[in-house]
Design an enzyme around this catalytic site. Structure first.
Site, mmCIF file in Angstrom:
data_model
loop_
_atom_site.group_PDB
_atom_site.id
_atom_site.type_symbol
_atom_site.label_atom_id
_atom_site.label_comp_id
_atom_site.label_asym_id
_atom_site.label_seq_id
_atom_site.Cartn_x
_atom_site.Cartn_y
_atom_site.Cartn_z
ATOM 1 N N SER A 195 0.868 -1.189 0.000
ATOM 2 C CA SER A 195 0.000 0.000 0.000
ATOM 3 C C SER A 195 0.895 1.227 0.000
ATOM 4 C CB SER A 195 -0.871 0.008 1.256
ATOM 5 O OG SER A 195 -1.448 1.293 1.454
ATOM 6 N N TYR A 212 -1.608 -0.588 10.543
ATOM 7 C CA TYR A 212 -1.767 -0.990 9.136
ATOM 8 C C TYR A 212 -0.534 -0.542 8.336
ATOM 9 C CZ TYR A 212 -3.639 -1.075 4.361
ATOM 10 O OH TYR A 212 -3.823 -1.305 3.015
#
Ligand code: NAP
Length: 233
Positions: free
Chosen positions: A130, A144
């Site tokens: 990501s 995350y």
């Protein structure tokens, strides 16, 4: 015929990846954890070259079961990933462990089990990271972001370990278009304001990069960012 395994195959990005490999004539094992119905729906849409397999990346028995069902594997797309938002003060150790167990340890479990198939076929691995691995996100995502940073460094190290037989690369998508991100969503507005292209990222465009990495035999240990110019904005 090329054989592809996509973890989290019924997710927003997973569906786009499955669909793209089916279109090139591959047999695609679509991993699902809780989404069996979604997987069956995807078979109706994409046809019988899509084979749903129950794949819970936190459960070694489920990973072994998938390995016993496949005869060969050319491409592994480690796409399963979960996200949550908690301030550092609210973030509990259990939540950090849950996110890491799926996004990092789970990805490593699946890779370890599938590596012999990929070594036999001289195949490739594409990990889904990501842009949060490289920038601070919108807040409340330290766990995350750290998990996706781990996916990037794992990709680099694994590429070295598995070379020259298996290539290992990653994609780092920006914020994906999804139904919950309607025109009034503040996250959409923040993203569009900074992204050079003024838009979110279509999952189909990320799947294009995944397919490219699966085909480009000169690439390993690379991360392709697909973010509509967000990081540069
Ligand atoms: N959405 C974004 O904006 C964005 C941006 C950058 C990167 N990414 C990354 O792209 C990937 C796909 O994201 P997405 O938004 O398309 O996902 P999503 O729609 O939120 O779905 C999450 C996926 O993870 C799977 N999953 C959850 N727990 C699992 C487990 N224990 N074992 C195996 N699979 C499990 C789910 O499977 P079941 O439904 O079958 O349980 C589902 O397919 C993720 O790695 C995510 O971090 C997403």
């Amino acid at each position: 015929m090329k054989h592809v395994l996509v973890s989290g195959g019924t997710s927003t990005l997973g569906k786009a990846v499955c669909s793209r490999f089916i279109a090139e004539g591959a047999m695609v094992y679509c991993g699902y954890s809780s989404g069996e119905q979604k997987a069956q729906e995807l078979v109706r849409q994409l046809g019988s070259s899509l084979v749903p397999v129950r794949l819970d990346v936190t459960d070694q028995a489920s990973i072994d079961d998938v390995a016993s069902k496949i005869q060969s594997l050319d491409v592994l797309v480690n796409n399963s990933g979960v996200f949550s938002v908690f301030s550092v003060e609210e973030l509990q150790t259990e939540e950090i462990q849950r996110i890491f167990d799926i996004n990092v340890t789970g990805l490593m479990r699946v890779t370890k089990r599938m590596a012999p198939f990929l070594q036999a076929s001289k195949g490739s691995i594409i990990n889904v990271a990501s842009i949060n691995a490289f920038h601070p996100g919108f807040g409340g995502t330290v766990h995350y972001d750290a998990s996706k940073g781990a996916v990037v460094s794992y990709t680099m190290s694994l590429a070295r370990e598995l070379a020259p037989l298996v290539r290992v690369n990653a994609v780092a998508p920006g914020l994906l278009e999804a139904p919950y991100l309607d025109e009034t969503n503040p996250l959409r507005k923040l993203y569009e304001q900074r992204a050079l292209l003024g838009c979110l990222v279509d999952a189909d465009q990320v799947s294009l990069a995944v397919q490219f990495l699966s085909r480009c035999t000169a690439m390993t240990a690379q991360v392709i960012t697909i973010d509509a110019g967000y990081l540069a904005g």
